[in-house]
Motif scaffolding. Structure first.
Motif, PDB file in Angstrom:
ATOM      1  N   ASN A   1       3.160 -39.644  -7.527  1.00 14.89           N
ATOM      2  CA  ASN A   1       3.021 -41.096  -7.423  1.00 14.89           C
ATOM      3  C   ASN A   1       2.799 -41.576  -5.994  1.00 14.89           C
ATOM      4  O   ASN A   1       2.778 -42.790  -5.747  1.00 14.89           O
ATOM      5  N   ASP A   2       2.615 -40.657  -5.037  1.00 15.10           N
ATOM      6  CA  ASP A   2       2.245 -41.029  -3.673  1.00 15.10           C
ATOM      7  C   ASP A   2       0.808 -40.631  -3.338  1.00 15.10           C
ATOM      8  O   ASP A   2       0.253 -41.102  -2.340  1.00 15.10           O
ATOM      9  N   ARG A   3       0.222 -39.749  -4.137  1.00 10.95           N
ATOM     10  CA  ARG A   3      -1.097 -39.202  -3.807  1.00 10.95           C
ATOM     11  C   ARG A   3      -2.213 -40.216  -4.074  1.00 10.95           C
ATOM     12  O   ARG A   3      -2.039 -41.215  -4.754  1.00 10.95           O
ATOM     13  N   PHE A   4      -3.382 -39.897  -3.516  1.00  7.93           N
ATOM     14  CA  PHE A   4      -4.573 -40.718  -3.707  1.00  7.93           C
ATOM     15  C   PHE A   4      -5.182 -40.448  -5.081  1.00  7.93           C
ATOM     16  O   PHE A   4      -5.053 -39.360  -5.644  1.00  7.93           O
ATOM     17  N   LEU A   5      -5.894 -41.453  -5.602  1.00 12.07           N
ATOM     18  CA  LEU A   5      -6.692 -41.323  -6.810  1.00 12.07           C
ATOM     19  C   LEU A   5      -8.109 -41.782  -6.494  1.00 12.07           C
ATOM     20  O   LEU A   5      -8.314 -42.677  -5.672  1.00 12.07           O
ATOM     21  N   LEU A   6      -9.087 -41.181  -7.155  1.00 11.44           N
ATOM     22  CA  LEU A   6     -10.487 -41.447  -6.798  1.00 11.44           C
ATOM     23  C   LEU A   6     -11.363 -41.374  -8.040  1.00 11.44           C
ATOM     24  O   LEU A   6     -11.121 -40.576  -8.946  1.00 11.44           O
ATOM     25  N   GLY A   7     -12.392 -42.213  -8.034  1.00  6.88           N
ATOM     26  CA  GLY A   7     -13.365 -42.196  -9.113  1.00  6.88           C
ATOM     27  C   GLY A   7     -13.370 -43.480  -9.906  1.00  6.88           C
ATOM     28  O   GLY A   7     -12.353 -44.147 -10.049  1.00  6.88           O
ATOM     29  N   GLY A   8     -14.546 -43.822 -10.423  1.00  6.29           N
ATOM     30  CA  GLY A   8     -14.675 -45.023 -11.226  1.00  6.29           C
ATOM     31  C   GLY A   8     -15.789 -45.916 -10.735  1.00  6.29           C
ATOM     32  O   GLY A   8     -16.398 -45.666  -9.684  1.00  6.29           O
ATOM     33  N   PRO A   9     -16.085 -46.986 -11.458  1.00 12.74           N
ATOM     34  CA  PRO A   9     -17.239 -47.833 -11.146  1.00 12.74           C
ATOM     35  C   PRO A   9     -17.136 -48.589  -9.832  1.00 12.74           C
ATOM     36  O   PRO A   9     -18.149 -49.093  -9.348  1.00 12.74           O
ATOM     37  N   SER A  10     -15.942 -48.705  -9.251  1.00  9.24           N
ATOM     38  CA  SER A  10     -15.815 -49.413  -7.978  1.00  9.24           C
ATOM     39  C   SER A  10     -15.649 -48.462  -6.792  1.00  9.24           C
ATOM     40  O   SER A  10     -15.559 -48.915  -5.657  1.00  9.24           O
ATOM     41  N   SER A  11     -15.601 -47.153  -7.038  1.00  8.74           N
ATOM     42  CA  SER A  11     -15.457 -46.202  -5.923  1.00  8.74           C
ATOM     43  C   SER A  11     -16.536 -45.132  -5.981  1.00  8.74           C
ATOM     44  O   SER A  11     -17.497 -45.166  -5.204  1.00  8.74           O
TER      45      SER A  11
ATOM     46  N   GLY B   1      -4.576 -36.392  -5.101  1.00 12.98           N
ATOM     47  CA  GLY B   1      -4.846 -35.481  -3.992  1.00 12.98           C
ATOM     48  C   GLY B   1      -4.219 -35.956  -2.700  1.00 12.98           C
ATOM     49  O   GLY B   1      -3.828 -37.112  -2.554  1.00 12.98           O
ATOM     50  N   ASP B   2      -4.133 -35.021  -1.738  1.00 12.24           N
ATOM     51  CA  ASP B   2      -3.574 -35.304  -0.425  1.00 12.24           C
ATOM     52  C   ASP B   2      -4.650 -35.628   0.614  1.00 12.24           C
ATOM     53  O   ASP B   2      -4.344 -36.205   1.657  1.00 12.24           O
ATOM     54  N   MET B   3      -5.866 -35.224   0.351  1.00  9.45           N
ATOM     55  CA  MET B   3      -7.003 -35.536   1.222  1.00  9.45           C
ATOM     56  C   MET B   3      -8.179 -35.950   0.347  1.00  9.45           C
ATOM     57  O   MET B   3      -8.400 -35.376  -0.713  1.00  9.45           O
ATOM     58  N   PHE B   4      -8.915 -36.963   0.800  1.00  9.19           N
ATOM     59  CA  PHE B   4     -10.108 -37.335   0.056  1.00  9.19           C
ATOM     60  C   PHE B   4     -11.118 -37.941   1.002  1.00  9.19           C
ATOM     61  O   PHE B   4     -10.791 -38.421   2.103  1.00  9.19           O
ATOM     62  N   THR B   5     -12.342 -37.923   0.574  1.00 10.20           N
ATOM     63  CA  THR B   5     -13.400 -38.645   1.273  1.00 10.20           C
ATOM     64  C   THR B   5     -14.451 -39.040   0.256  1.00 10.20           C
ATOM     65  O   THR B   5     -14.680 -38.340  -0.731  1.00 10.20           O
ATOM     66  N   SER B   6     -15.063 -40.184   0.480  1.00  5.81           N
ATOM     67  CA  SER B   6     -16.130 -40.657  -0.401  1.00  5.81           C
ATOM     68  C   SER B   6     -17.128 -41.447   0.420  1.00  5.81           C
ATOM     69  O   SER B   6     -16.783 -42.038   1.454  1.00  5.81           O
ATOM     70  N   ALA B   7     -18.365 -41.446  -0.030  1.00  6.54           N
ATOM     71  CA  ALA B   7     -19.427 -42.151   0.681  1.00  6.54           C
ATOM     72  C   ALA B   7     -20.448 -42.629  -0.327  1.00  6.54           C
ATOM     73  O   ALA B   7     -20.596 -42.053  -1.421  1.00  6.54           O
ATOM     74  N   GLY B   8     -21.153 -43.686   0.044  1.00  7.25           N
ATOM     75  CA  GLY B   8     -22.173 -44.213  -0.849  1.00  7.25           C
ATOM     76  C   GLY B   8     -23.226 -44.999  -0.093  1.00  7.25           C
ATOM     77  O   GLY B   8     -22.977 -45.507   1.007  1.00  7.25           O
ATOM     78  N   ILE B   9     -24.399 -45.084  -0.685  1.00  5.67           N
ATOM     79  CA  ILE B   9     -25.473 -45.913  -0.134  1.00  5.67           C
ATOM     80  C   ILE B   9     -26.152 -46.620  -1.301  1.00  5.67           C
ATOM     81  O   ILE B   9     -26.348 -46.030  -2.365  1.00  5.67           O
ATOM     82  N   SER B  10     -26.439 -47.898  -1.108  1.00  2.95           N
ATOM     83  CA  SER B  10     -27.026 -48.711  -2.167  1.00  2.95           C
ATOM     84  C   SER B  10     -28.189 -49.516  -1.614  1.00  2.95           C
ATOM     85  O   SER B  10     -28.168 -49.962  -0.454  1.00  2.95           O
ATOM     86  N   LEU B  11     -29.196 -49.693  -2.440  1.00  2.00           N
ATOM     87  CA  LEU B  11     -30.311 -50.594  -2.139  1.00  2.00           C
ATOM     88  C   LEU B  11     -30.257 -51.743  -3.129  1.00  2.00           C
ATOM     89  O   LEU B  11     -30.301 -51.532  -4.347  1.00  2.00           O
TER      90      LEU B  11
END
Length: 443
Positions: free
Chosen positions: A314-324, A344-354
């Motif tokens: 309950n302290d770790r990061f969560l990732l994924g979904g239509p807003s991430s 997870g204990d480490m994460f990274t995400s990136a995005g590019i949009s036109l």
């Protein structure tokens, strides 16, 4: 005094407030002090400008519907400053519904403004919601989880300054996590927060202390060992700093500007949770002309524990979904233990949009949307080897591309995208095809 002559020297003889009912004299005295501190013979224009600045500060306190200024210079060389105000209603109640990504909730809010006469606000909120594993507006079978929350808070501006706020709150949140993991979670606690605005760069700073009693319970029969290990009670005592700098031209569907946010949390001032947690995010939006614009985003986080124990689920990061990370289910990127999402204990995400204009709709807040995004998240092993975890984090990304529509409403943004996952890991939960996203913040 002749009309339009702002250079004539004057002296402030009095400051009056008309229309006051509940506001205390001490608060009004703090705001009138700047006017009384003016040197005799101050140019009339300077007195007028300062009077309007004071009126603007009073209005930002949120306890007045309007603040008007009248300068009475009937006596030669003297000026009387009169503030005509209309106080807001002290009692404010609101009920309604909110819809987000695969979730909906009902809420009731009760607010007492200017409760003690010094711009305090006493507020209580109760909400009850449901979250589904498919969009609630799709006509299909779904699984759901319930949640409810209660929060009461007392806020007060420090030294009657609307840009310096102190907030005390008590809260209790209950949420079932059975859509993603085999447990329910209950959080109860107290927090104290100081918020201020940096007028040099326009950043918002928040310094918070929180003591939270957490309980993981109602484990499912198929709960993983990771969840079972963290079940029961824990006490988190933490200090955190949150800094936000928003220079975008619109906070829901921007076309130019940049956005920066950073969180630093240290837990261990008592309790049995000891860690340092960071979460940073940046966005850049660049207009191309003719209604086209490019948006890029980058977000990353690290959770590092002290002592022999690993981090808690309950302290770790969560990732994924239509807003991430689009093209994946909510919390669908990262480690699992069996069928349980464990974070997870480490994460990274990136995005590019036109973002593109649409024919015949260029004057409306709706844009075409082409995107590519990627992300990954890892959990430390028992030896907490940062180098090995970093290689694993950047060694294989979950990626997706797609196109769709982005629509700005008055209070939220809606995205309808057709997503095509390109690369996935063995623990990812993908969402190819149509994906709906509703919210206030998109990466």
């Amino acid at each position: 005094m002749e009309a339009g002559d702002f250079s004539i020297p004057v002296t402030v003889s009095s400051v009056k407030f008309e229309g006051i009912v509940h506001t205390s004299e001490s608060l009004l005295s703090r705001h009138s002090l700047d006017l009384f501190n003016l040197e005799p013979g101050t140019p009339f224009g300077h007195v007028a400008q300062l009077s309007h600045d004071v009126a603007a500060r009073l209005h930002r306190l949120g306890i007045f519907k309007h603040v008007d200024v009248v300068l009475d210079s009937s006596e030669k060389g003297l000026v009387s400053v009169v503030f005509n105000v209309k106080e807001v209603s002290r009692l404010f109640a609101k009920t309604g519904t909110e819809v987000g990504n695969n979730e909906g909730s009902m809420f009731t809010s009760l607010k007492i403004r200017n409760a003690l006469g010094n711009a305090e606000t006493l507020e209580a909120n109760v909400s009850y919601g449901v979250e589904t594993n498919t969009p609630i507006y799709e006509n299909s079978a779904f699984k759901s989880q319930l949640g409810n929350s209660f929060n009461v808070a007392l806020s007060k501006p420090i030294d009657a300054d609307p840009d310096k706020l102190f907030v005390l709150s008590a809260f209790k949140h209950n949420k079932s996590m059975n859509l993603y993991s085999s447990y329910s979670q209950q959080d109860s606690g107290l927090s104290a927060k100081y918020k201020t605005i940096d007028h040099v760069v326009g950043a918002l700073h928040e310094l918070t202390y929180e003591a939270c009693w957490r309980r993981l319970f109602d484990l499912g029969s198929a709960a993983s060992m990771t969840v079972r290990k963290d079940a029961g009670h824990s006490l988190k005592s933490a200090v955190s700093y949150l800094g936000t700098l928003d220079r975008r031209d619109d906070d829901l569907l921007p076309s130019r500007g940049y956005y920066l946010k950073g969180l630093l949390e240290g837990a261990g001032l008592g309790g049995d949770v000891r860690h340092v947690k960071t979460d940073v995010e940046g966005q850049v939006h660049f207009p191309l002309g003719f209604g086209f614009s490019i948006a890029s985003s980058l977000r990353s986080g690290l959770l590092w524990t002290f002592g022999p124990n690993q981090s808690r689920v309950n302290d770790r990061f969560l990732l994924g979904g239509p807003s991430s990370v689009r093209g994946f289910l909510h919390n669908g990127v990262g480690p699992k233990d069996g069928s349980d999402v464990v974070g997870g204990d480490m994460f990274t995400s990136a995005g590019i949009s036109l973002f593109t204009p649409l024919p015949f709709l260029s004057n409306y807040p709706i844009k075409g949307h082409l995107f590519a995004n990627a992300g990954n998240m890892v959990k430390f092993d028992n030896d907490r080897d940062l180098s090995a975890a970093s290689k694993k984090l950047f060694g294989a990304f979950s990626t997706a591309v797609g196109l769709g529509l982005a629509v700005r409403f008055s209070i939220l943004r809606l995205e309808i995208n057709y997503c095509l996952p390109i690369s996935v890991t063995s623990t990812d939960s993908v969402k190819p095809g149509l994906q709906f996203g509703v919210g206030l913040h998109f990466s």
